[in-house]
Design an enzyme around this catalytic site. Sequence first.
Site, PDB file in Angstrom:
ATOM      1  N   THR A  91       0.580  -1.353   0.347  1.00 22.16           N
ATOM      2  CA  THR A  91      -0.199   0.288   0.163  1.00 22.16           C
ATOM      3  C   THR A  91       1.135   1.026   0.029  1.00 22.16           C
ATOM      4  OG1 THR A  91       0.498  -0.086   2.178  1.00 22.16           O
ATOM      5  CG2 THR A  91      -2.281  -0.830   1.129  1.00 22.16           C
ATOM      6  N   SER A 130      -2.429  -5.723   5.653  1.00 22.13           N
ATOM      7  CA  SER A 130      -1.872  -4.322   5.379  1.00 22.13           C
ATOM      8  C   SER A 130      -1.825  -3.159   6.316  1.00 22.13           C
ATOM      9  CB  SER A 130      -2.295  -4.063   3.452  1.00 22.13           C
ATOM     10  OG  SER A 130      -2.051  -5.121   2.493  1.00 22.13           O
ATOM     11  N   ALA A 227       3.556   6.049  13.719  1.00 26.75           N
ATOM     12  CA  ALA A 227       3.800   7.345  13.437  1.00 26.75           C
ATOM     13  C   ALA A 227       4.540   7.918  15.380  1.00 26.75           C
ATOM     14  CB  ALA A 227       2.509   8.267  13.602  1.00 26.75           C
ATOM     15  N   LEU A 229       6.193   6.099  17.059  1.00 30.91           N
ATOM     16  CA  LEU A 229       7.598   5.190  17.299  1.00 30.91           C
ATOM     17  C   LEU A 229       8.716   6.345  16.069  1.00 30.91           C
ATOM     18  CD1 LEU A 229       6.648   1.702  16.392  1.00 30.91           C
ATOM     19  CD2 LEU A 229       7.720   2.695  18.472  1.00 30.91           C
ATOM     20  N   CYS A 278       7.561   1.394   5.833  1.00 30.96           N
ATOM     21  CA  CYS A 278       6.398   2.186   6.415  1.00 30.96           C
ATOM     22  C   CYS A 278       6.191   3.262   7.129  1.00 30.96           C
ATOM     23  CB  CYS A 278       6.382   1.080   7.769  1.00 30.96           C
ATOM     24  SG  CYS A 278       5.903  -0.390   7.420  1.00 30.96           S
ATOM     25  N   GLN A 280       7.629   6.493   6.467  1.00 35.63           N
ATOM     26  CA  GLN A 280       7.263   7.656   6.671  1.00 35.63           C
ATOM     27  C   GLN A 280       5.854   7.909   5.619  1.00 35.63           C
ATOM     28  OE1 GLN A 280      10.466   9.678   3.945  1.00 35.63           O
ATOM     29  NE2 GLN A 280       9.238  10.594   2.000  1.00 35.63           N
TER      30      GLN A 280
HETATM   31  P1  NAD Z   1       6.078  -5.594  -0.268  1.00 33.76           P
HETATM   32  O1  NAD Z   1       6.234  -5.138  -0.925  1.00 33.76           O
HETATM   33  O2  NAD Z   1       6.955  -6.893  -0.410  1.00 33.76           O
HETATM   34  O3  NAD Z   1       4.617  -7.523  -1.116  1.00 33.76           O
HETATM   35  C1  NAD Z   1       3.600  -7.343  -0.852  1.00 33.76           C
HETATM   36  C2  NAD Z   1       2.988  -7.973  -2.111  1.00 33.76           C
HETATM   37  O4  NAD Z   1       1.810  -8.428  -2.372  1.00 33.76           O
HETATM   38  C3  NAD Z   1       4.034  -8.129  -3.583  1.00 33.76           C
HETATM   39  O5  NAD Z   1       4.677  -9.515  -3.645  1.00 33.76           O
HETATM   40  C4  NAD Z   1       2.612  -7.968  -4.536  1.00 33.76           C
HETATM   41  O6  NAD Z   1       3.173  -8.352  -5.442  1.00 33.76           O
HETATM   42  C5  NAD Z   1       2.114  -8.380  -4.229  1.00 33.76           C
HETATM   43  N1  NAD Z   1       1.033  -8.033  -4.733  1.00 33.76           N
HETATM   44  C6  NAD Z   1       0.357  -6.543  -4.786  1.00 33.76           C
HETATM   45  N2  NAD Z   1      -1.240  -7.053  -5.506  1.00 33.76           N
HETATM   46  C7  NAD Z   1      -1.845  -8.502  -5.618  1.00 33.76           C
HETATM   47  C8  NAD Z   1      -2.468  -8.799  -5.753  1.00 33.76           C
HETATM   48  N3  NAD Z   1      -3.821  -8.292  -5.868  1.00 33.76           N
HETATM   49  N4  NAD Z   1      -2.451 -10.615  -6.229  1.00 33.76           N
HETATM   50  C9  NAD Z   1      -1.594 -11.210  -5.066  1.00 33.76           C
HETATM   51  N5  NAD Z   1       0.165 -10.087  -5.327  1.00 33.76           N
HETATM   52  C10 NAD Z   1      -0.211  -9.361  -5.073  1.00 33.76           C
HETATM   53  O7  NAD Z   1       5.223  -5.263   0.676  1.00 33.76           O
HETATM   54  P2  NAD Z   1       5.368  -5.936   2.292  1.00 33.76           P
HETATM   55  O8  NAD Z   1       6.460  -4.948   3.074  1.00 33.76           O
HETATM   56  O9  NAD Z   1       5.030  -7.397   2.792  1.00 33.76           O
HETATM   57  O10 NAD Z   1       4.011  -4.616   3.207  1.00 33.76           O
HETATM   58  C11 NAD Z   1       2.324  -5.029   2.926  1.00 33.76           C
HETATM   59  C12 NAD Z   1       2.294  -4.548   3.533  1.00 33.76           C
HETATM   60  O11 NAD Z   1       2.409  -5.042   5.358  1.00 33.76           O
HETATM   61  C13 NAD Z   1       1.796  -2.727   3.395  1.00 33.76           C
HETATM   62  O12 NAD Z   1       0.474  -2.899   4.009  1.00 33.76           O
HETATM   63  C14 NAD Z   1       2.472  -2.551   4.917  1.00 33.76           C
HETATM   64  O13 NAD Z   1       2.050  -1.031   4.717  1.00 33.76           O
HETATM   65  C15 NAD Z   1       2.248  -3.227   5.867  1.00 33.76           C
HETATM   66  N6  NAD Z   1       3.318  -3.778   7.104  1.00 33.76           N
HETATM   67  C16 NAD Z   1       4.913  -3.320   6.608  1.00 33.76           C
HETATM   68  C17 NAD Z   1       5.745  -3.969   7.673  1.00 33.76           C
HETATM   69  C18 NAD Z   1       7.212  -4.482   6.622  1.00 33.76           C
HETATM   70  O14 NAD Z   1       8.128  -4.668   7.815  1.00 33.76           O
HETATM   71  N7  NAD Z   1       7.844  -3.933   5.850  1.00 33.76           N
HETATM   72  C19 NAD Z   1       5.260  -4.589   8.757  1.00 33.76           C
HETATM   73  C20 NAD Z   1       3.568  -3.608   8.651  1.00 33.76           C
HETATM   74  C21 NAD Z   1       3.387  -4.023   8.029  1.00 33.76           C
HETATM   75  C1  UDX Z   2       8.414   0.148  11.872  1.00 36.47           C
HETATM   76  C2  UDX Z   2       8.279  -0.645  13.193  1.00 36.47           C
HETATM   77  O1  UDX Z   2       8.471  -0.609  13.852  1.00 36.47           O
HETATM   78  C3  UDX Z   2       6.815  -1.886  12.571  1.00 36.47           C
HETATM   79  O2  UDX Z   2       6.491  -2.134  14.139  1.00 36.47           O
HETATM   80  C4  UDX Z   2       6.126  -1.895  11.893  1.00 36.47           C
HETATM   81  O3  UDX Z   2       5.196  -3.441  11.421  1.00 36.47           O
HETATM   82  C5  UDX Z   2       7.146  -1.612  10.730  1.00 36.47           C
HETATM   83  O4  UDX Z   2       7.908  -0.315  10.828  1.00 36.47           O
HETATM   84  P1  UDX Z   2      10.973  -1.435  10.520  1.00 36.47           P
HETATM   85  O5  UDX Z   2      10.511  -0.652   9.323  1.00 36.47           O
HETATM   86  O6  UDX Z   2      10.765  -2.451  10.296  1.00 36.47           O
HETATM   87  O7  UDX Z   2       9.594  -1.445  11.340  1.00 36.47           O
HETATM   88  O8  UDX Z   2      12.211  -1.590  11.250  1.00 36.47           O
HETATM   89  P2  UDX Z   2      12.045  -0.490  12.349  1.00 36.47           P
HETATM   90  O9  UDX Z   2      13.212  -0.851  14.007  1.00 36.47           O
HETATM   91  O10 UDX Z   2      10.771   0.256  13.083  1.00 36.47           O
HETATM   92  O11 UDX Z   2      12.833   0.714  11.887  1.00 36.47           O
HETATM   93  C6  UDX Z   2      12.276   1.744  11.268  1.00 36.47           C
HETATM   94  C7  UDX Z   2      13.818   2.780  11.388  1.00 36.47           C
HETATM   95  O12 UDX Z   2      14.582   3.783  12.427  1.00 36.47           O
HETATM   96  C8  UDX Z   2      15.573   2.368  10.546  1.00 36.47           C
HETATM   97  O13 UDX Z   2      16.028   3.378   9.576  1.00 36.47           O
HETATM   98  C9  UDX Z   2      15.351   1.834  11.667  1.00 36.47           C
HETATM   99  O14 UDX Z   2      16.880   2.616  11.731  1.00 36.47           O
HETATM  100  C10 UDX Z   2      15.524   3.697  12.399  1.00 36.47           C
HETATM  101  N1  UDX Z   2      15.588   3.501  14.257  1.00 36.47           N
HETATM  102  C11 UDX Z   2      15.260   3.173  14.674  1.00 36.47           C
HETATM  103  C12 UDX Z   2      16.674   4.876  14.006  1.00 36.47           C
HETATM  104  O15 UDX Z   2      17.120   5.562  13.829  1.00 36.47           O
HETATM  105  N2  UDX Z   2      16.747   4.997  16.159  1.00 36.47           N
HETATM  106  C13 UDX Z   2      16.245   4.267  16.803  1.00 36.47           C
HETATM  107  O16 UDX Z   2      16.252   4.623  18.089  1.00 36.47           O
HETATM  108  C14 UDX Z   2      15.004   2.895  16.272  1.00 36.47           C
END
Ligand code: NAD
Ligand code: UDX
Length: 469
Positions: A91, A130, A227, A229, A278, A280
């Site tokens: 997303t 998501s 936000a 964090l 996530c 930004q």
């Molecule tokens: P990602 O881009 O790694 O994975 C998403 C996948 O969905 C992609 O492989 C894409 O090809 C697939 N996709 C898109 N549309 C599709 C469809 N219609 N049918 C089948 N597959 C489809 O993304 P992500 O990092 O796993 O994040 C997914 C969601 O989780 C986002 O909303 C993100 O904000 C949220 N989220 C991410 C994290 C993180 O640490 N990355 C943590 C918590 C929440």
């Molecule tokens: C974050 C949230 O922590 C997680 O709960 C949510 O599900 C997805 O977004 P992530 O982005 O994977 O997880 O990593 P995170 O450990 O939160 O770090 C985010 C960024 O902040 C990194 O660039 C990290 O280096 C930075 N950071 C973290 C700092 O600069 N200082 C800190 O004290 C902690």
Amino acid sequence: TSSFNSVCCIGAGYVGGPTMAMIALKCPHIEVTVVDLNQQRIDAWNSDNLPIYEPGLDEVVKACRGKNLFFSTDCEAAIRAAQCIFVSVNTPTKKTGLGKGKAADLTYWESAARNIAAWSTSDKIIVEKSTVPVRTAEAIEKVLLRNCPQEGVHFDILSNPEFLAEGTAIDDLTMPDRVLIGGKIENDRGTAACAALCEVYANWVPKERILTANLWSAELSKLTANAMLAQRISSINAISALCECTGADVSQVSFAIGKDSRIGPKFLNASVGFGGSCFQKDILNLAYICECHGLQEVADYWYSVVGMNDYQKTRFVRRVVSAMFNTIRNKKIAMLGFAFKKDTGDTRETPAIDVAHGMIEDGAKIALFDPQVPEEQVRMDMGEEAMKSITCYSKPTEALKDAHAVTIMTEWDEFKTYDWRAIYEVMHKPAFVFDGRNILDHAHLSEIGFIVYALGKPIDPFLKSAEGA
Ligand code: NAD
Ligand code: UDX
């Protein structure tokens, strides 16, 4: 009972892959199928070379794959078979049109919902995994109801945001601080759907950590958590700038304030800026929603968290250039780390991208080493033009040889173990270290002879004079 034994997840990314692998591991009675449109990604999930690097993930996948965990591109079959469908598609921030640069792009979400509607022939529980704008469930329900050709098929929508952080995903999933499930708890169907999903997590998560809420609270909690964090990081980064002006040491300040149980010690490390897919995106999305509701002051408050993060990255580049006598043209600058944090190969929104562009603008030649990020990824992130000024190395020693300066972009543990005395010997003098993560032993480096800049630490007298301060 409303419990289920067949689950599907749409989206095999950083969230879908690990979360479903954990459910499969902890719930051997549930068959879990993860689907994606991206054939390459699915092939990788089915290979020995998983598409994402995450400590402990290989073991979990190996334990279940082919037994009750499957990866496939056959979305239709998986949707038909599942009683419960997690949607974990990306997303991202909208790039064009209304709300561009701020609002969440729900294109992928909507297309997943349309597929669910088209292919479902039995009742389904739909789980928003998501991160989505508050009240997305309402929009999704409309798409589902208006598009399902089958009479009498019922969809129950739940919000179950994911709080895992990359690099620690397996630990976070094994022992989450909490699992949050939002649903229409005001009616019986909604309550039953919530209970069915609670039952899945209860296979390994202590009951008191499984929280239920109404749909909108669950959706909004996710945006709010990210936000808050990110706000902590921007706050300590703001203080780091003041520390450098005053002789205070930001690590000591963080330690001291973290002892206040109301503040707590975590997430107070000053850095070159937060990155990741996530923070930004979710802040911009939250602020945009506020704007849409006429809450400009609230929106501006959250935008400023992103603004401070941009300032921190710019400030770092300025420091590098000014410390090195205002010119880094044609100087080899080693960049250690490119991933947005340690223990991941993910580079989405990594501060290293902005810092690298900033240094290239001033003519630097960047020598890059990251233990997990391949050159191809750097090329995609930086673009062909910038790559003329970047060389990627597979060994840190090669990146460091003949360099004028080292910039630390990611807090990889291995950087701490390098032989910094030997590195000093092969670098140009004066040899500079700019530690954007405050992970090195700065006193030791100074003793060796390095000119050290560390974020939020008292400024080296050499730097002060170089900068004409
Ligand atoms: P990602 O881009 O790694 O994975 C998403 C996948 O969905 C992609 O492989 C894409 O090809 C697939 N996709 C898109 N549309 C599709 C469809 N219609 N049918 C089948 N597959 C489809 O993304 P992500 O990092 O796993 O994040 C997914 C969601 O989780 C986002 O909303 C993100 O904000 C949220 N989220 C991410 C994290 C993180 O640490 N990355 C943590 C918590 C929440
Ligand atoms: C974050 C949230 O922590 C997680 O709960 C949510 O599900 C997805 O977004 P992530 O982005 O994977 O997880 O990593 P995170 O450990 O939160 O770090 C985010 C960024 O902040 C990194 O660039 C990290 O280096 C930075 N950071 C973290 C700092 O600069 N200082 C800190 O004290 C902690």
